[in-house]
Design an enzyme around this catalytic site. Structure first.
Site, PDB file in Angstrom:
ATOM      1  N   ASP A  36      -0.069  -3.815   6.360  1.00 36.42           N
ATOM      2  CA  ASP A  36      -0.743  -3.310   7.562  1.00 36.42           C
ATOM      3  C   ASP A  36      -2.194  -3.787   7.636  1.00 36.42           C
ATOM      4  O   ASP A  36      -3.051  -3.090   8.184  1.00 36.42           O
ATOM      5  CB  ASP A  36      -0.726  -1.772   7.590  1.00 36.42           C
ATOM      6  CG  ASP A  36       0.651  -1.205   7.886  1.00 36.42           C
ATOM      7  OD1 ASP A  36       1.565  -1.983   8.216  1.00 36.42           O
ATOM      8  OD2 ASP A  36       0.800   0.026   7.778  1.00 36.42           O
ATOM      9  N   HIS A  87      -7.442  -0.929   5.509  1.00 30.46           N
ATOM     10  CA  HIS A  87      -6.433   0.010   6.032  1.00 30.46           C
ATOM     11  C   HIS A  87      -6.264   1.158   5.029  1.00 30.46           C
ATOM     12  O   HIS A  87      -6.317   2.328   5.393  1.00 30.46           O
ATOM     13  CB  HIS A  87      -5.126  -0.750   6.240  1.00 30.46           C
ATOM     14  CG  HIS A  87      -3.979   0.097   6.719  1.00 30.46           C
ATOM     15  ND1 HIS A  87      -3.955   0.689   7.957  1.00 30.46           N
ATOM     16  CD2 HIS A  87      -2.806   0.441   6.120  1.00 30.46           C
ATOM     17  CE1 HIS A  87      -2.810   1.358   8.104  1.00 30.46           C
ATOM     18  NE2 HIS A  87      -2.100   1.228   7.000  1.00 30.46           N
ATOM     19  N   HIS A 139       1.429   3.940   1.984  1.00 34.58           N
ATOM     20  CA  HIS A 139       1.988   4.707   3.109  1.00 34.58           C
ATOM     21  C   HIS A 139       3.509   4.787   3.027  1.00 34.58           C
ATOM     22  O   HIS A 139       4.167   3.832   2.619  1.00 34.58           O
ATOM     23  CB  HIS A 139       1.533   4.101   4.445  1.00 34.58           C
ATOM     24  CG  HIS A 139       0.093   4.373   4.740  1.00 34.58           C
ATOM     25  ND1 HIS A 139      -0.642   3.618   5.627  1.00 34.58           N
ATOM     26  CD2 HIS A 139      -0.759   5.314   4.255  1.00 34.58           C
ATOM     27  CE1 HIS A 139      -1.883   4.092   5.683  1.00 34.58           C
ATOM     28  NE2 HIS A 139      -1.972   5.113   4.855  1.00 34.58           N
ATOM     29  N   HIS A 152       0.848  -1.203   0.000  1.00 34.72           N
ATOM     30  CA  HIS A 152       0.000   0.000   0.000  1.00 34.72           C
ATOM     31  C   HIS A 152       0.873   1.238   0.000  1.00 34.72           C
ATOM     32  O   HIS A 152       2.095   1.149   0.050  1.00 34.72           O
ATOM     33  CB  HIS A 152      -1.002  -0.025   1.159  1.00 34.72           C
ATOM     34  CG  HIS A 152      -0.415   0.111   2.531  1.00 34.72           C
ATOM     35  ND1 HIS A 152       0.415  -0.842   3.078  1.00 34.72           N
ATOM     36  CD2 HIS A 152      -0.542   1.082   3.470  1.00 34.72           C
ATOM     37  CE1 HIS A 152       0.756  -0.456   4.300  1.00 34.72           C
ATOM     38  NE2 HIS A 152       0.204   0.704   4.573  1.00 34.72           N
ATOM     39  N   HIS A 182       4.718  -4.611  11.005  1.00 34.39           N
ATOM     40  CA  HIS A 182       5.078  -3.889  12.239  1.00 34.39           C
ATOM     41  C   HIS A 182       5.183  -4.844  13.420  1.00 34.39           C
ATOM     42  O   HIS A 182       4.455  -5.848  13.483  1.00 34.39           O
ATOM     43  CB  HIS A 182       4.015  -2.828  12.583  1.00 34.39           C
ATOM     44  CG  HIS A 182       3.984  -1.664  11.641  1.00 34.39           C
ATOM     45  ND1 HIS A 182       4.758  -0.544  11.821  1.00 34.39           N
ATOM     46  CD2 HIS A 182       3.271  -1.461  10.510  1.00 34.39           C
ATOM     47  CE1 HIS A 182       4.514   0.311  10.839  1.00 34.39           C
ATOM     48  NE2 HIS A 182       3.617  -0.214  10.016  1.00 34.39           N
ATOM     49  N   ASP A 205       5.928   4.729   5.170  1.00 33.89           N
ATOM     50  CA  ASP A 205       6.794   3.785   5.888  1.00 33.89           C
ATOM     51  C   ASP A 205       6.880   2.448   5.147  1.00 33.89           C
ATOM     52  O   ASP A 205       7.658   1.572   5.518  1.00 33.89           O
ATOM     53  CB  ASP A 205       6.332   3.598   7.346  1.00 33.89           C
ATOM     54  CG  ASP A 205       4.949   2.996   7.491  1.00 33.89           C
ATOM     55  OD1 ASP A 205       4.022   3.470   6.802  1.00 33.89           O
ATOM     56  OD2 ASP A 205       4.786   2.054   8.287  1.00 33.89           O
ATOM     57  N   HIS A 206       6.101   2.304   4.054  1.00 35.48           N
ATOM     58  CA  HIS A 206       6.148   1.092   3.230  1.00 35.48           C
ATOM     59  C   HIS A 206       6.747   1.350   1.848  1.00 35.48           C
ATOM     60  O   HIS A 206       7.401   0.478   1.282  1.00 35.48           O
ATOM     61  CB  HIS A 206       4.730   0.506   3.084  1.00 35.48           C
ATOM     62  CG  HIS A 206       4.157   0.100   4.401  1.00 35.48           C
ATOM     63  ND1 HIS A 206       3.994  -1.207   4.773  1.00 35.48           N
ATOM     64  CD2 HIS A 206       3.756   0.848   5.458  1.00 35.48           C
ATOM     65  CE1 HIS A 206       3.514  -1.252   6.005  1.00 35.48           C
ATOM     66  NE2 HIS A 206       3.355  -0.024   6.448  1.00 35.48           N
TER      67      HIS A 206
HETATM   68 FE    FE Z   1       2.779   0.790   8.252  1.00 34.44          FE
HETATM   69 ZN    ZN Z   2       0.069   1.669   6.591  1.00 36.97          ZN
END
Ligand code: FE
Ligand code: ZN
Length: 275
Positions: free
Chosen positions: A148, A124, A68, A66, A186, A70-71
């Protein structure tokens, strides 16, 4: 309840966790000869470059679940350095993706001897996808890279989707084989299991899993991957159809939930407020 249901050591020598930021795991999937790799969700390009260099690996593919940061934050730097294909969700606009994927698509990475099936798991985010491998080596257990969506003992927040969508997405992941290793993105396990113990207090498997996760974290070890059988036995977000979780949802709502998605939504909402 056997210990093996609660936690199994990771049998996949082809999967390597690269910790990043506070609590992310970026996953490398290696070729059988451990010379090449694909990366799932490289939020941090430098962390991946360091891991590749230390193992003498070349990067052959990037897989995204996805959008985001942090990905996906490391995609452009890694793509520029390695000129590799970038797979990602068709339903999200992510710079650098040149192989958009949707439900049922297959990814075949011949240089890595890696075949993956795409499972659409909105909730998400709107276009979130997961990657499922039947096996990584002969006789191995299956592997799921789920970003996530599903966490050990929990699930992602509903930023873009509805409770009904997330419940459906998790139900489809929950139907994967018992032995499936769940490579989530995570290390949220302890907080998830503490909440789970509050909403599902009579669950003995959950108490055992919490104790094991606490011991692992005390030793500085990851709790991920868990296996799908343990998720089904302990993760409240895969158990909202059961009387104990419906009763918990009713405590939060002050009345019985009208349907499965309201029950799921109530438990998710309770988790957001839980300290
Ligand atoms: Fe994440
Ligand atoms: Zn995420």
């Amino acid at each position: 309840m056997t210990d093996s249901l609660v936690f199994c050591p990771d049998p996949h020598r082809r999967v390597v966790a690269v910790p990043a930021f506070d609590d992310n795991y970026l996953w490398l999937v290696l070729s059988p000869d451990h010379r090449r790799a694909a990366v799932v969700d490289p939020g941090d390009a430098q962390a991946i470059e360091t891991a590749l260099a230390s193992r003498g690996l070349t990067l052959n593919a990037i897989l995204l679940t996805h959008h985001h940061r942090d990905h996906a934050g490391g995609v452009l730097a890694l793509k520029a350095r390695w000129s590799c294909p970038v797979y990602g969700p068709q339903g999200e606009r992510i710079e650098g993706v040149d192989h958009p994927l949707d439900e049922g698509d297959r990814v075949s990475l011949a240089p890595l001897d890696l075949q993956l099936r795409v499972i659409a798991v909105p909730g998400h985010t709107r276009g979130h996808i997961a990657y499922f491998a039947e096996q990584l080596d002969d006789g191995d257990s299956p592997a799921l890279f789920c970003g996530d969506t599903l966490f050990a003992g929990g699930c992602g927040r509903l930023f873009e989707g509805t409770p009904a969508q997330m419940l459906d997405s998790l139900s489809r992941l929950s139907a994967l084989p018992d032995a499936t290793r769940v490579y989530c993105a995570h290390e949220y396990t302890l907080a998830n299991l503490r909440f789970a113990a509050a909403v599902d207090p009579e669950n003995a498997a959950l108490q055992a899993r919490l104790a094991q996760a606490q011991a692992r974290r005390a030793r500085g070890e990851p709790t991920v991957p868990g296996e799908m059988a343990a998720e089904r036995a302990t993760n409240p977000f895969l158990r909202t159809h059961l009387p104990a979780l419906r009763a918990a949802a009713a405590r939060h709502l002050g009345r019985a939930p009208a349907d499965a998605s309201e029950c799921f939504g109530a438990i998710r909402d309770w988790k957001n407020q839980f300290r």
